[in-house]
Design a protein around this motif. Structure first.
Motif, short mmCIF file in Angstrom:
data_model
loop_
_atom_site.label_atom_id
_atom_site.label_comp_id
_atom_site.label_asym_id
_atom_site.label_seq_id
_atom_site.Cartn_x
_atom_site.Cartn_y
_atom_site.Cartn_z
N THR A 1 0.83 -1.21 0.00
CA THR A 1 0.00 0.00 0.00
C THR A 1 0.86 1.26 0.00
OG1 THR A 1 -1.77 -1.14 1.20
CG2 THR A 1 -1.80 1.26 1.24
N LEU A 2 1.91 1.26 0.82
CA LEU A 2 2.81 2.42 0.89
C LEU A 2 3.50 2.65 -0.45
CD1 LEU A 2 4.13 4.65 2.55
CD2 LEU A 2 5.86 2.99 3.28
N ALA A 3 3.99 1.58 -1.08
CA ALA A 3 4.64 1.71 -2.39
C ALA A 3 3.66 2.26 -3.42
CB ALA A 3 5.18 0.36 -2.83
N ALA A 4 2.41 1.77 -3.37
CA ALA A 4 1.40 2.26 -4.31
C ALA A 4 1.10 3.73 -4.08
CB ALA A 4 0.13 1.43 -4.15
N ALA B 1 1.02 8.56 4.44
CA ALA B 1 2.14 7.72 4.03
C ALA B 1 3.23 7.68 5.10
CB ALA B 1 2.72 8.22 2.71
N TYR B 2 3.49 8.82 5.73
CA TYR B 2 4.48 8.85 6.80
C TYR B 2 4.08 7.90 7.93
CZ TYR B 2 7.77 12.59 5.56
OH TYR B 2 8.76 13.32 4.98
N LEU B 3 2.80 7.91 8.28
CA LEU B 3 2.34 7.05 9.37
C LEU B 3 2.51 5.58 9.02
CD1 LEU B 3 -0.91 8.93 10.43
CD2 LEU B 3 1.37 9.11 11.40
N LEU B 4 2.18 5.21 7.78
CA LEU B 4 2.36 3.84 7.33
C LEU B 4 3.83 3.44 7.38
CD1 LEU B 4 0.02 3.45 4.22
CD2 LEU B 4 -0.06 2.10 6.32
N TYR B 5 4.67 4.37 6.95
CA TYR B 5 6.11 4.11 6.87
C TYR B 5 6.69 3.84 8.26
CZ TYR B 5 11.00 4.87 5.57
OH TYR B 5 12.35 4.73 5.37
N PHE B 6 6.37 4.71 9.22
CA PHE B 6 6.90 4.53 10.56
C PHE B 6 6.29 3.31 11.25
CE2 PHE B 6 7.62 9.29 10.22
CZ PHE B 6 8.98 9.14 9.98
N ARG B 7 5.05 2.99 10.92
CA ARG B 7 4.44 1.77 11.46
C ARG B 7 5.17 0.53 10.93
NH1 ARG B 7 -0.56 -0.26 13.33
NH2 ARG B 7 -0.19 -2.47 13.76
N LEU B 8 5.55 0.56 9.65
CA LEU B 8 6.30 -0.55 9.06
C LEU B 8 7.65 -0.73 9.74
CD1 LEU B 8 5.63 -0.33 5.22
CD2 LEU B 8 5.27 -2.32 6.68
N SER C 1 13.59 -4.39 6.28
CA SER C 1 12.45 -4.85 5.48
C SER C 1 11.64 -3.67 4.94
CB SER C 1 11.55 -5.76 6.31
OG SER C 1 12.23 -6.93 6.67
N ALA C 2 11.51 -2.62 5.77
CA ALA C 2 10.77 -1.44 5.32
C ALA C 2 11.45 -0.78 4.13
CB ALA C 2 10.64 -0.45 6.47
N THR D 1 11.43 1.04 -1.31
CA THR D 1 12.17 1.82 -2.30
C THR D 1 12.17 1.13 -3.66
OG1 THR D 1 13.64 2.59 -0.54
CG2 THR D 1 14.40 2.90 -2.78
N PHE D 2 12.22 -0.21 -3.65
CA PHE D 2 12.31 -0.96 -4.89
C PHE D 2 10.94 -1.14 -5.55
CE2 PHE D 2 15.44 -3.03 -1.85
CZ PHE D 2 16.44 -2.11 -2.13
N LEU D 3 9.87 -0.95 -4.78
CA LEU D 3 8.52 -1.15 -5.33
C LEU D 3 7.93 0.13 -5.90
CD1 LEU D 3 7.01 -3.42 -2.50
CD2 LEU D 3 7.82 -4.13 -4.75
N ILE D 4 8.40 1.29 -5.43
CA ILE D 4 7.82 2.56 -5.88
C ILE D 4 7.87 2.72 -7.40
CG2 ILE D 4 8.07 5.08 -5.79
CD1 ILE D 4 8.93 4.76 -2.86
N PRO D 5 9.02 2.44 -8.07
CA PRO D 5 9.04 2.60 -9.53
C PRO D 5 8.04 1.70 -10.25
CG PRO D 5 11.28 2.46 -8.68
CD PRO D 5 10.35 2.10 -7.55
N VAL D 6 7.80 0.52 -9.69
CA VAL D 6 6.83 -0.39 -10.30
C VAL D 6 5.46 0.26 -10.36
CG1 VAL D 6 5.67 -2.62 -10.08
CG2 VAL D 6 8.11 -2.43 -9.53
#
Length: 300
Positions: A11-14, A223-230, A238-239, A243-248
């Motif tokens: 979800t965060l990458a999307a 998005a920040y909240l999701l990121y820090f939760r991850l 793992s979080a 970075t690798f999924l965002i371009p997809v």
């Protein structure tokens, strides 16, 4: 990794991939300054509402210098540079150039600490530059020479994230949520004077207004909240895989909503950049210390 954490990661990458779509839609009608002031303002308001709900008090004055430094390098400057680039470049190019941030972070760290680059970092740098070169060649051939400055600006935005990463290593010990909240208010203050020189270009239509709200509330605040939760749930290593999924997702959203072509050059450039980033960061689920420092400064 639990199913819930995997869903949050995707979800965060999307969401962060979607930030480049929304900038592409709104950058030309509003102009970079208006767009980014609206983005950081909506994000700050979103985080303020959440802070009030959670009973979190922001000590903005106490840590004002820290918030302004972090806000400048991790939000205001890169957001403005990406918004400028979004007037010309397509969504996929913006997303891929954004993913080079860890590469620049590693290079700046080597300069900062006066240590030599390792073989893997050097190889990752070469691959990353090769990937950017493929994208640059594609954009210049498709768009023309007017794509050169936007490409430089988007790359500079990623360098700014690298600076923020290294600053965060030695920054004052401030809670992650407060860093996100305080830096958004600082960014809003930094960008605000630019509106006197770069006013809104046209009255935003509903699709543009919706894009700006989603960019600020969802792609920045939530998005920040999701990121820090991850980071809390699965750890920084793992979080970092976000970075690798965002371009997809950047490539996917650009294709689905703006009809951007997915060319072989785009795929090759993306693979080279992602591979380079993985080498530079030493991405591995078993390595956490170095990635913990790298992951702090990365954002959309």
């Amino acid at each position: 990794m639990s199913v819930a954490s995997l869903v949050r990661l995707i979800t965060l990458a999307a969401i962060w991939g979607g930030s480049f779509l929304f900038m592409r839609i709104a950058a030309n009608p509003l102009g970079p300054a208006v767009l980014i002031e609206a983005r950081v303002f909506f994000a700050a308001i979103t985080l303020l509402v959440i802070a009030l709900y959670l009973g979190k008090k922001l000590r903005f004055v106490t840590h004002s210098k820290h918030f302004f430094i972090l806000g400048f390098f991790n939000s205001a400057l890169p957001f403005l540079l990406f918004a400028y680039s979004a007037q010309v470049l397509n969504v996929s190019s913006l997303a891929v150039l954004n993913s080079t941030a860890p590469i620049w972070g590693a290079i700046i760290a080597a300069i900062w600490t006066k240590t030599a680059l390792t073989k893997n970092v050097t190889m990752g740098l070469v691959l990353g530059i090769a990937g950017v070169a493929v994208l640059v060649g594609l954009d210049v051939s498709n768009i023309g020479e007017e794509a050169i400055l936007p490409i430089i600006a988007a790359t500079a935005a990623s360098v700014s994230y690298g600076i923020a990463t290294n600053y965060a290593k030695n920054a004052p010990q401030v809670a992650a949520f407060d860093n996100a909240h305080g830096s958004m208010w600082a960014s809003a203050i930094i960008v605000l004077p630019l509106l006197a020189f770069f006013p809104v270009r046209q009255e935003p239509a509903m699709d543009i207004f919706t894009s700006v709200v989603l960019l600020g509330v969802v792609c920045t605040g939530i998005a920040y909240l999701l990121y820090f939760r991850l980071i809390a749930d699965i750890g920084p290593s793992s979080a970092l895989s976000v970075t690798f999924l965002i371009p997809v997702f950047g490539i996917l959203w650009g294709h689905l909503f703006l009809g951007e072509a997915i060319s072989l050059h785009t795929l090759i450039g993306s693979v080279l950049v992602i591979a380079g980033t993985m080498l530079v960061t030493g991405f591995s689920l078993r390595k956490t210390d170095r990635q913990k420092a790298l992951v702090k400064g990365i954002s959309e």
